[in-house]
Design a protein around this motif. Structure first.
Motif, PDB file in Angstrom:
ATOM      1  N   ALA A 291      33.287  63.220  23.080  1.00  0.00           N
ATOM      2  CA  ALA A 291      34.388  63.612  22.191  1.00  0.00           C
ATOM      3  C   ALA A 291      34.148  65.024  21.648  1.00  0.00           C
ATOM      4  CB  ALA A 291      34.516  62.609  21.047  1.00  0.00           C
ATOM      5  N   ARG A 292      32.892  65.303  21.258  1.00  0.00           N
ATOM      6  CA  ARG A 292      32.570  66.633  20.711  1.00  0.00           C
ATOM      7  C   ARG A 292      32.861  67.742  21.714  1.00  0.00           C
ATOM      8  NH1 ARG A 292      28.074  64.426  18.384  1.00  0.00           N
ATOM      9  NH2 ARG A 292      26.715  65.008  20.113  1.00  0.00           N
ATOM     10  N   ARG A 293      32.654  67.462  22.998  1.00  0.00           N
ATOM     11  CA  ARG A 293      32.806  68.512  24.011  1.00  0.00           C
ATOM     12  C   ARG A 293      34.109  68.402  24.792  1.00  0.00           C
ATOM     13  NH1 ARG A 293      27.737  67.113  23.236  1.00  0.00           N
ATOM     14  NH2 ARG A 293      26.147  68.739  23.037  1.00  0.00           N
ATOM     15  N   GLY A 294      35.005  67.541  24.347  1.00  0.00           N
ATOM     16  CA  GLY A 294      36.299  67.412  25.017  1.00  0.00           C
ATOM     17  C   GLY A 294      36.214  66.786  26.398  1.00  0.00           C
ATOM     18  N   LEU A 295      35.201  65.949  26.632  1.00  0.00           N
ATOM     19  CA  LEU A 295      35.080  65.272  27.931  1.00  0.00           C
ATOM     20  C   LEU A 295      35.701  63.880  27.828  1.00  0.00           C
ATOM     21  CD1 LEU A 295      31.295  66.090  28.581  1.00  0.00           C
ATOM     22  CD2 LEU A 295      33.261  67.262  29.579  1.00  0.00           C
ATOM     23  N   GLY A 296      36.379  63.443  28.881  1.00  0.00           N
ATOM     24  CA  GLY A 296      36.923  62.082  28.910  1.00  0.00           C
ATOM     25  C   GLY A 296      35.840  61.120  29.356  1.00  0.00           C
ATOM     26  N   LEU A 297      35.655  60.013  28.622  1.00  0.00           N
ATOM     27  CA  LEU A 297      34.621  59.035  28.987  1.00  0.00           C
ATOM     28  C   LEU A 297      35.276  57.752  29.486  1.00  0.00           C
ATOM     29  CD1 LEU A 297      31.657  58.092  29.054  1.00  0.00           C
ATOM     30  CD2 LEU A 297      31.951  57.345  26.670  1.00  0.00           C
ATOM     31  N   PHE A 298      34.803  57.249  30.623  1.00  0.00           N
ATOM     32  CA  PHE A 298      35.338  56.032  31.234  1.00  0.00           C
ATOM     33  C   PHE A 298      34.228  54.998  31.303  1.00  0.00           C
ATOM     34  CE2 PHE A 298      37.800  59.605  32.492  1.00  0.00           C
ATOM     35  CZ  PHE A 298      39.119  59.163  32.511  1.00  0.00           C
ATOM     36  N   VAL A 299      34.401  53.915  30.571  1.00  0.00           N
ATOM     37  CA  VAL A 299      33.375  52.868  30.515  1.00  0.00           C
ATOM     38  C   VAL A 299      33.954  51.564  31.063  1.00  0.00           C
ATOM     39  CG1 VAL A 299      31.748  51.640  29.049  1.00  0.00           C
ATOM     40  CG2 VAL A 299      32.459  53.962  28.444  1.00  0.00           C
ATOM     41  N   PRO A 300      33.515  51.133  32.245  1.00  0.00           N
ATOM     42  CA  PRO A 300      34.049  49.884  32.800  1.00  0.00           C
ATOM     43  C   PRO A 300      33.580  48.694  31.961  1.00  0.00           C
ATOM     44  CG  PRO A 300      32.787  51.136  34.446  1.00  0.00           C
ATOM     45  CD  PRO A 300      32.517  51.761  33.123  1.00  0.00           C
ATOM     46  N   PRO A 301      34.311  47.567  32.051  1.00  0.00           N
ATOM     47  CA  PRO A 301      33.843  46.359  31.358  1.00  0.00           C
ATOM     48  C   PRO A 301      32.473  45.926  31.887  1.00  0.00           C
ATOM     49  CG  PRO A 301      35.693  45.867  32.815  1.00  0.00           C
ATOM     50  CD  PRO A 301      35.548  47.353  32.788  1.00  0.00           C
ATOM     51  N   PHE A 302      31.744  45.159  31.056  1.00  0.00           N
ATOM     52  CA  PHE A 302      30.373  44.765  31.397  1.00  0.00           C
ATOM     53  C   PHE A 302      30.277  44.136  32.790  1.00  0.00           C
ATOM     54  CE2 PHE A 302      26.726  41.746  30.852  1.00  0.00           C
ATOM     55  CZ  PHE A 302      25.744  42.725  30.788  1.00  0.00           C
ATOM     56  N   ALA A 303      31.259  43.282  33.131  1.00  0.00           N
ATOM     57  CA  ALA A 303      31.225  42.588  34.426  1.00  0.00           C
ATOM     58  C   ALA A 303      31.271  43.571  35.594  1.00  0.00           C
ATOM     59  CB  ALA A 303      32.380  41.608  34.525  1.00  0.00           C
ATOM     60  N   SER A 304      31.816  44.763  35.373  1.00  0.00           N
ATOM     61  CA  SER A 304      31.856  45.768  36.440  1.00  0.00           C
ATOM     62  C   SER A 304      30.605  46.637  36.445  1.00  0.00           C
ATOM     63  CB  SER A 304      33.090  46.665  36.278  1.00  0.00           C
ATOM     64  OG  SER A 304      34.265  45.915  36.453  1.00  0.00           O
ATOM     65  N   CYS A 305      29.878  46.687  35.311  1.00  0.00           N
ATOM     66  CA  CYS A 305      28.674  47.525  35.221  1.00  0.00           C
ATOM     67  C   CYS A 305      27.476  46.861  35.877  1.00  0.00           C
ATOM     68  CB  CYS A 305      28.326  47.812  33.759  1.00  0.00           C
ATOM     69  SG  CYS A 305      29.472  48.928  32.946  1.00  0.00           S
ATOM     70  N   THR A 306      27.291  45.558  35.642  1.00  0.00           N
ATOM     71  CA  THR A 306      26.135  44.861  36.217  1.00  0.00           C
ATOM     72  C   THR A 306      26.440  44.526  37.673  1.00  0.00           C
ATOM     73  OG1 THR A 306      27.036  42.832  35.341  1.00  0.00           O
ATOM     74  CG2 THR A 306      25.352  43.898  34.029  1.00  0.00           C
ATOM     75  N   ASP A 307      25.411  44.063  38.391  1.00  0.00           N
ATOM     76  CA  ASP A 307      25.591  43.786  39.815  1.00  0.00           C
ATOM     77  C   ASP A 307      26.670  42.725  40.026  1.00  0.00           C
ATOM     78  OD1 ASP A 307      23.734  45.624  40.445  1.00  0.00           O
ATOM     79  OD2 ASP A 307      22.148  44.220  40.972  1.00  0.00           O
ATOM     80  N   ASN A 308      27.569  42.994  40.950  1.00  0.00           N
ATOM     81  CA  ASN A 308      28.678  42.073  41.227  1.00  0.00           C
ATOM     82  C   ASN A 308      29.197  42.296  42.642  1.00  0.00           C
ATOM     83  OD1 ASN A 308      31.342  43.887  41.071  1.00  0.00           O
ATOM     84  ND2 ASN A 308      29.900  44.634  39.549  1.00  0.00           N
ATOM     85  N   GLY A 309      29.949  41.318  43.148  1.00  0.00           N
ATOM     86  CA  GLY A 309      30.468  41.431  44.504  1.00  0.00           C
ATOM     87  C   GLY A 309      31.759  42.240  44.568  1.00  0.00           C
ATOM     88  N   ALA A 310      32.459  42.346  43.428  1.00  0.00           N
ATOM     89  CA  ALA A 310      33.757  43.025  43.429  1.00  0.00           C
ATOM     90  C   ALA A 310      33.612  44.508  43.776  1.00  0.00           C
ATOM     91  CB  ALA A 310      34.430  42.849  42.062  1.00  0.00           C
ATOM     92  N   MET A 311      32.569  45.140  43.240  1.00  0.00           N
ATOM     93  CA  MET A 311      32.391  46.573  43.524  1.00  0.00           C
ATOM     94  C   MET A 311      32.058  46.789  45.013  1.00  0.00           C
ATOM     95  SD  MET A 311      28.735  47.325  41.651  1.00  0.00           S
ATOM     96  CE  MET A 311      27.153  46.892  42.439  1.00  0.00           C
ATOM     97  N   ILE A 312      31.401  45.803  45.616  1.00  0.00           N
ATOM     98  CA  ILE A 312      31.061  45.909  47.045  1.00  0.00           C
ATOM     99  C   ILE A 312      32.330  45.697  47.887  1.00  0.00           C
ATOM    100  CG2 ILE A 312      29.629  44.922  48.909  1.00  0.00           C
ATOM    101  CD1 ILE A 312      28.115  46.458  46.566  1.00  0.00           C
ATOM    102  N   ALA A 313      33.135  44.705  47.476  1.00  0.00           N
ATOM    103  CA  ALA A 313      34.392  44.443  48.198  1.00  0.00           C
ATOM    104  C   ALA A 313      35.303  45.671  48.133  1.00  0.00           C
ATOM    105  CB  ALA A 313      35.091  43.228  47.584  1.00  0.00           C
ATOM    106  N   TYR A 314      35.375  46.291  46.946  1.00  0.00           N
ATOM    107  CA  TYR A 314      36.273  47.443  46.778  1.00  0.00           C
ATOM    108  C   TYR A 314      35.802  48.640  47.614  1.00  0.00           C
ATOM    109  CZ  TYR A 314      38.784  51.301  44.657  1.00  0.00           C
ATOM    110  OH  TYR A 314      39.557  52.408  44.474  1.00  0.00           O
ATOM    111  N   ALA A 315      34.499  48.965  47.510  1.00  0.00           N
ATOM    112  CA  ALA A 315      33.974  50.084  48.316  1.00  0.00           C
ATOM    113  C   ALA A 315      34.169  49.799  49.800  1.00  0.00           C
ATOM    114  CB  ALA A 315      32.497  50.328  47.991  1.00  0.00           C
ATOM    115  N   GLY A 316      34.001  48.521  50.190  1.00  0.00           N
ATOM    116  CA  GLY A 316      34.197  48.135  51.594  1.00  0.00           C
ATOM    117  C   GLY A 316      35.663  48.261  51.997  1.00  0.00           C
ATOM    118  N   ALA A 317      36.566  47.892  51.102  1.00  0.00           N
ATOM    119  CA  ALA A 317      38.007  47.985  51.397  1.00  0.00           C
ATOM    120  C   ALA A 317      38.396  49.436  51.661  1.00  0.00           C
ATOM    121  CB  ALA A 317      38.815  47.410  50.240  1.00  0.00           C
TER     122      ALA A 317
END
Ligand code: KG4
Ligand code: ZN
Length: 372
Positions: free
Chosen positions: A314-340
């Motif tokens: 915020a101080r430096r005018g940068l936009g911050l994007f924080v995914p929900p916890f389920a997307s941050c920890t290891d999961n199959g959805a991120m693998i399916a999406y990158a694979g898609a």
């Protein structure tokens, strides 16, 4: 397009069905944490054997919750690297068997690329409660505020987990469009949390417990026990082994702290780690002239990290994007999406696809000693 993703690179057996738009139709994660807890860390052979027991029920559950059968899929994606060889092999063989039997294309996914693209997942309609036989979540952290906004390319991503800690410039979803700007020379940030928690007798994994205790600690009160983690300000490389050794020396000399003193030590340790992560990520964004910052990996759940990164951006005018916890920890959805996305680009792998312990992303940081 509907793609099944299978993830078995470390200590989660996970499967999910996701569209190429990032819509998560199902997401099943079975954690092995309870199995490894007595050892204070992941035991590779124990991990591989448990994946072999769990993977078929987890895949079945992911298909059932998405309301599809293997015949409805447009492809099968699987983590092929980096990770524990035996653990990766279980997911790979499962994915190959399924792809071959159902006559669907197979794509391997680099686990780190999965993490870096997880910010694009949309979980609104996901039926994502853990599989029925999953052990209870160990000291689950509170759900911190997460944005469902998605960044435009390019962005700078901080990936901080139990196995990896690095800053990347992400110009697009393909491997060739992702560049490491700096990484840890020794321990990963999550690994440092886990090792310090073990020294303090707080169990495994350490991140969530240290996070909770740090919330009521006074970092200044324990500052002498914990050195700053950033030796050279201008470098984008990290080193977390020194701080772990400092806590070990402190405990050897004074014994394990209790009560408020324990909370103070957790606050000082967490503060030092978070300072390094935040300052180097922000410096990377400024050096690259990029206005968007993305968090990824299990350590992104840390409340101190989220708060400090939000304030710094915020101080430096940068936009911050924080995914929900389920997307941050290891999961199959991120693998399916990158694979898609690989499938959509016309890419395919053959049944010769083999596990690799290292990432395919070029590394610029040398592991080991030296001036940081
Ligand atoms: O991404 P992840 O689920 O698995 C991999 O390592 O790939 O990350 C797990 C790591 C563990 O080291 C855990 O201690 C850490 O993330 N972690 C946290 C927090 N929640 C999990 N570290 C700090 N604060 C947290 N709240
Ligand atoms: Zn991971």
């Amino acid at each position: 397009m509907r793609v099944l993703g299978i993830e078995t690179s470390c200590d989660e057996t996970a499967a999910a069905v996701v569209t190429e738009g990032g819509d998560v139709l199902s997401d099943v994660v079975r954690s092995q944490v309870a199995l490894h807890a007595p050892y204070g860390g992941v035991v590779p052979e124990v991990a591989a054997r448990d994946h072999a027991r769990a993977v078929v029920p987890v895949v079945r559950e992911a298909l059932a919750r998405a309301g599809v059968t293997a015949a409805d899929l447009d492809g099968v994606a699987v983590t092929s690297r980096p990770g524990l060889a035996g653990a990766l092999l279980v997911g790979l063989q499962t994915a190959k068997g399924l792809a071959w039997a159902a006559g669907k294309p197979l794509v391997g996914v680099d686990h780190l690329v999965g993490h870096l693209l997880a910010v694009f997942l949309r979980r609104d309609g996901a039926r994502s409660t853990p599989a029925p036989d999953a052990p209870p979540a160990p000291d689950a952290p509170p759900a911190p505020p997460a944005s469902d906004e998605r960044p435009a390319f390019p962005y700078v991503a901080l990936l901080a987990s139990g196995g990896h800690t690095a800053i990347y410039r992400v110009d697009g979803p393909a491997l060739g469009a992702i560049r490491e700007l700096g990484a840890t020379r020794d321990d990963a940030a999550g690994e440092a949390f886990d090792k310090v928690a073990k020294l303090l007798g707080l169990g495994y994994p350490g991140g969530p417990v240290v996070d909770r205790l740090a919330a009521t600690g006074d970092a200044a009160a324990a500052a002498e026990a914990v050195p700053a983690v950033m030796a050279r300000k201008e470098s984008l490389e990290f080193s977390f082994s020194g701080i772990k050794s400092a806590v070990a020396r402190h405990v050897a000399k004074r014994g394990r702290p209790e009560g408020q003193a324990l909370n103070d030590l957790c606050a000082a340790f967490q503060g030092a780690v978070v300072d390094a992560l935040v300052q180097k990520t922000v410096r990377a964004a400024r050096a690259e002239g990029i206005e968007r910052v993305v968090l990824a990996g299990g350590v992104a759940a840390n409340r101190g990290l989220r708060a400090q990164m939000a304030a710094a951006c915020a101080r430096r005018g940068l936009g911050l994007f924080v995914p929900p916890f389920a997307s941050c920890t290891d999961n199959g959805a991120m693998i399916a999406y990158a694979g898609a996305l690989r499938l959509a680009a016309g890419e395919r792998d053959t049944l010769d696809l083999a596990p690799e312990t290292r990432t395919a992303l070029p590394r610029v940081t040398r592991k080991g000693g030296g001036v940081r």
